[in-house]
Design a protein around this motif. Sequence first.
Motif, short mmCIF file in Angstrom:
data_model
loop_
_atom_site.label_atom_id
_atom_site.label_comp_id
_atom_site.label_asym_id
_atom_site.label_seq_id
_atom_site.Cartn_x
_atom_site.Cartn_y
_atom_site.Cartn_z
N ARG A 215 0.74 -1.25 -0.07
CA ARG A 215 0.01 -0.14 0.00
C ARG A 215 0.86 1.25 0.15
NH1 ARG A 215 -5.01 0.60 3.72
NH2 ARG A 215 -5.65 -1.28 2.76
N PHE A 216 2.03 1.21 0.65
CA PHE A 216 2.98 2.35 0.65
C PHE A 216 3.75 2.44 -0.53
CE2 PHE A 216 6.91 4.39 1.72
CZ PHE A 216 6.69 5.49 2.30
N CYS A 217 4.14 1.53 -1.08
CA CYS A 217 5.39 1.52 -2.07
C CYS A 217 4.54 1.43 -3.40
CB CYS A 217 6.28 0.38 -2.07
SG CYS A 217 7.31 0.54 -0.58
N THR A 218 3.76 0.54 -3.76
CA THR A 218 3.24 0.22 -5.09
C THR A 218 1.91 1.04 -5.22
OG1 THR A 218 4.06 -1.91 -4.93
CG2 THR A 218 2.26 -1.55 -6.57
N ALA A 219 0.84 0.98 -4.44
CA ALA A 219 -0.32 1.66 -4.36
C ALA A 219 -0.19 3.20 -3.97
CB ALA A 219 -1.42 1.35 -3.72
N ALA A 220 0.84 3.57 -3.17
CA ALA A 220 1.21 5.16 -2.92
C ALA A 220 -0.16 5.54 -2.16
CB ALA A 220 1.92 5.80 -4.09
N GLU A 221 -0.56 4.70 -1.38
CA GLU A 221 -1.97 5.36 -0.77
C GLU A 221 -1.82 5.65 0.75
OE1 GLU A 221 -5.05 2.75 -3.58
OE2 GLU A 221 -4.41 1.95 -1.36
N SER A 222 -0.59 5.29 1.30
CA SER A 222 -0.50 5.51 2.91
C SER A 222 0.80 6.50 2.93
CB SER A 222 -0.37 4.46 3.50
OG SER A 222 0.99 3.50 3.07
N ASP A 223 0.73 6.82 4.20
CA ASP A 223 1.91 7.93 4.46
C ASP A 223 2.98 7.41 5.23
OD1 ASP A 223 0.38 10.29 3.39
OD2 ASP A 223 -0.79 10.18 5.24
N ILE A 224 2.57 6.21 5.95
CA ILE A 224 3.42 5.46 6.98
C ILE A 224 3.10 3.89 6.64
CG2 ILE A 224 4.21 4.85 9.12
CD1 ILE A 224 3.52 7.96 10.00
N ALA A 225 4.38 2.97 6.78
CA ALA A 225 3.89 1.81 6.84
C ALA A 225 4.50 1.10 8.14
CB ALA A 225 4.71 0.87 5.63
N ASN A 226 3.55 0.42 8.74
CA ASN A 226 4.26 -0.55 10.04
C ASN A 226 4.82 -1.66 9.30
OD1 ASN A 226 3.18 1.44 11.84
ND2 ASN A 226 1.26 0.50 11.80
N ALA A 227 5.62 -2.19 10.06
CA ALA A 227 6.39 -3.24 9.61
C ALA A 227 7.20 -4.19 10.82
CB ALA A 227 7.49 -3.07 8.28
N SER A 228 7.01 -5.51 10.66
CA SER A 228 7.71 -6.15 11.52
C SER A 228 8.70 -6.99 11.00
CB SER A 228 6.70 -7.06 12.49
OG SER A 228 5.87 -7.90 11.56
N ARG A 229 9.10 -6.81 9.83
CA ARG A 229 10.17 -7.38 9.15
C ARG A 229 11.04 -6.24 8.36
NH1 ARG A 229 9.09 -7.68 3.92
NH2 ARG A 229 6.90 -8.11 3.11
N PRO A 230 12.27 -6.33 7.95
CA PRO A 230 12.92 -5.49 7.41
C PRO A 230 12.26 -5.44 5.74
CG PRO A 230 14.55 -6.76 8.26
CD PRO A 230 13.38 -7.38 8.45
N ILE A 231 12.22 -4.42 5.12
CA ILE A 231 11.80 -3.92 3.71
C ILE A 231 12.65 -4.96 2.66
CG2 ILE A 231 12.92 -2.01 3.31
CD1 ILE A 231 10.45 -1.00 1.73
N ARG A 232 12.03 -5.58 1.78
CA ARG A 232 12.72 -6.21 0.55
C ARG A 232 13.06 -5.57 -0.34
NH1 ARG A 232 8.31 -10.91 1.39
NH2 ARG A 232 8.94 -11.93 3.03
#
Length: 658
Positions: free
Chosen positions: A428-445
């Motif tokens: 949603r953050f990277c591809t759809a570009a619809e959010s301002d902040i991404a919560n994550a419990s793993r490093p980004i790939r």
Amino acid sequence: MAPNFRRLMPLFMLLALLLPILVACGGAPAATPTDAPVAQATDAPAATAVPEPTAAPEATAEPEPTVAPEPTTPPATGDVVQLPEVNPADYSGDIIIAGSSTVFPLTERMAELFIEDGFTGQITIDSIGSGAGYERFCTAAESDIANASRPIRDTELAACETSGRPALEFRVGTDALAVVVSTENDFITNATIEELAEIFGTATNWSDVNSSWPNEPIQRFIPGTDSGTFDYFVEEVFDEDPAVMLSASNTQLSEDDNVLVQGILGSPYAIGFFGYAYYEENASRLNILDIEGVEPTAESTEDGSYPLARPLFIFSAANIMAEKPQVAAFINYYLTFVGDEVVDVGYFPASVNAINAAKNRWLQATGGEVEPIALPEVDPSAFSGDIIIAGSSTVFPLTERMAELFIEDGFTGQITIDSIGSGAGYERFCTAAESDIANASRPIRDTELAACETSGRPALEFRVGTDALAVVVSTENDFITNATIEELAEIFGTATNWSDVNSSWPNEPIQRFIPGTDSGTFDYFVEEVFDEDPAVMLSASNTQLSEDDNVLVQGILGSPYAIGFFGYAYYEENASRLNILDIEGVEPTAESTEDGSYPLARPLFIFSAANIMAEKPQVAAFINYYLTFVGDEVVDVGYFPASVRAINAAKTNWLEAN
């Protein structure tokens, strides 16, 4: 050379704050929330060697320019980071440096000072261009430090990783590219970017660009193609395509800026460009052009109004600094005193935020003691608008708490938080570009990072805490209190009944409740227990998946033969009804998660991007607030604090982005 006492005096004054070197290896406090309204959704020059001295060497005198800007240190937006004191006399051995001809004179100055203050080893500095410097450091693995006048590229970073020396960036200054002509030239004092593209590309004579200029051939003197200066000019003037400039007539290339200076001095119809320091050395014989009507000064380079300004770097690696303590000591010394020298060499200071970031990378790489960084104070009541957050269900309760506090302290906007899993949050953050902040419990790939780049929102990582995965059973279960990793692989994979794992356990079917495949919790468990292959777990009988951890809790509570796993916070919420297992005999505690002895601990993140924070100041303010106060809240929410180093790195990312 200025006396040692001048440079050492600040250290004496700060001695009480400094710690022994280990080179060998805002807002008001938030109140407890009540009912805050958070919406929940749903060249080829020879090497220059600085010799091993018997007496302190004399610095090469710098010519005084006839006209020079008065650079001033850019203002700080956070506290200045202090590095541990280093005594150059304690170190010897060799330090091998290669790279940018632009950074060369600054590194040379710092090397001279390091030797003057007692270093007894040998420092060799090659001026070969940024690209060749990265190649020598990353691919050939022949240098200890790379000088660079452009950021490192992904391919170069990958080469560094492959050669076992992950590159660490240290920002050391700011350069304005100087576009210059001889003082005999009396017709050009300013140029637009479009005119530069003609002057260094399509035009043959000066009059082709401006009919009032002489009908004489343009003589061009430019840096070699392996130079960061060349790359930067091509990027800014030719939209990254050097073909036209390289095919222009009367064009001479050299990695040695002194060759370019001599060529320009030879004719009133010559023009060239190079680092500002080389103009400074020849200011009495060269005229520097304004670009788009803007003079290169400390203010215009820092605020971005001068179109041809760029950062300067040195690079090294943690393992190099551990193997060669003299390299770590030199970088420490460089970062500590570069602000005193950079203007005299002919450049502009890097901002305090950028130097702080470099110092924190040094501290993290060397294991030095770290003090928390203070971010600028933010007043939530000064901000409104929407903040859209989506991602990990594990990070959800922590972000929810920080959002409640932000609103309680005055934020008048709307914060929406979707608990949809880390992978979906990145999408949603990277591809759809619809959010301002991404919560994550793993490093980004890497693929997700690339998607962020493609959508024009380069992801910035902010570490906010540490989670221990909880493997839990109902309190009605009286037979299992500990499990090994091997037993977990059977329990959640190959076994059908409990007795298949341990004959003393009941001959009853195992009922499994696990997070959905889009969850960072799922990914982390698969990585640690199933060597990154989820197939066996997904094909096991009696397995229910859900992205909602509350569904998993309810399932486990329904039977003494049920088992599941999720973030520690969800265990905390139900600790009176669930039993948590030790793993490999280790209980999940703050100490065991921080020291790595508990096998199922992992970092927690939020991600955003600099351009999002610029477009939506409320997002920047919220992340600032989050990083400032998360340490006060994270334990109550049910997680463990991230280390001071990790939070400092997150704060540094914020400072650099803002």
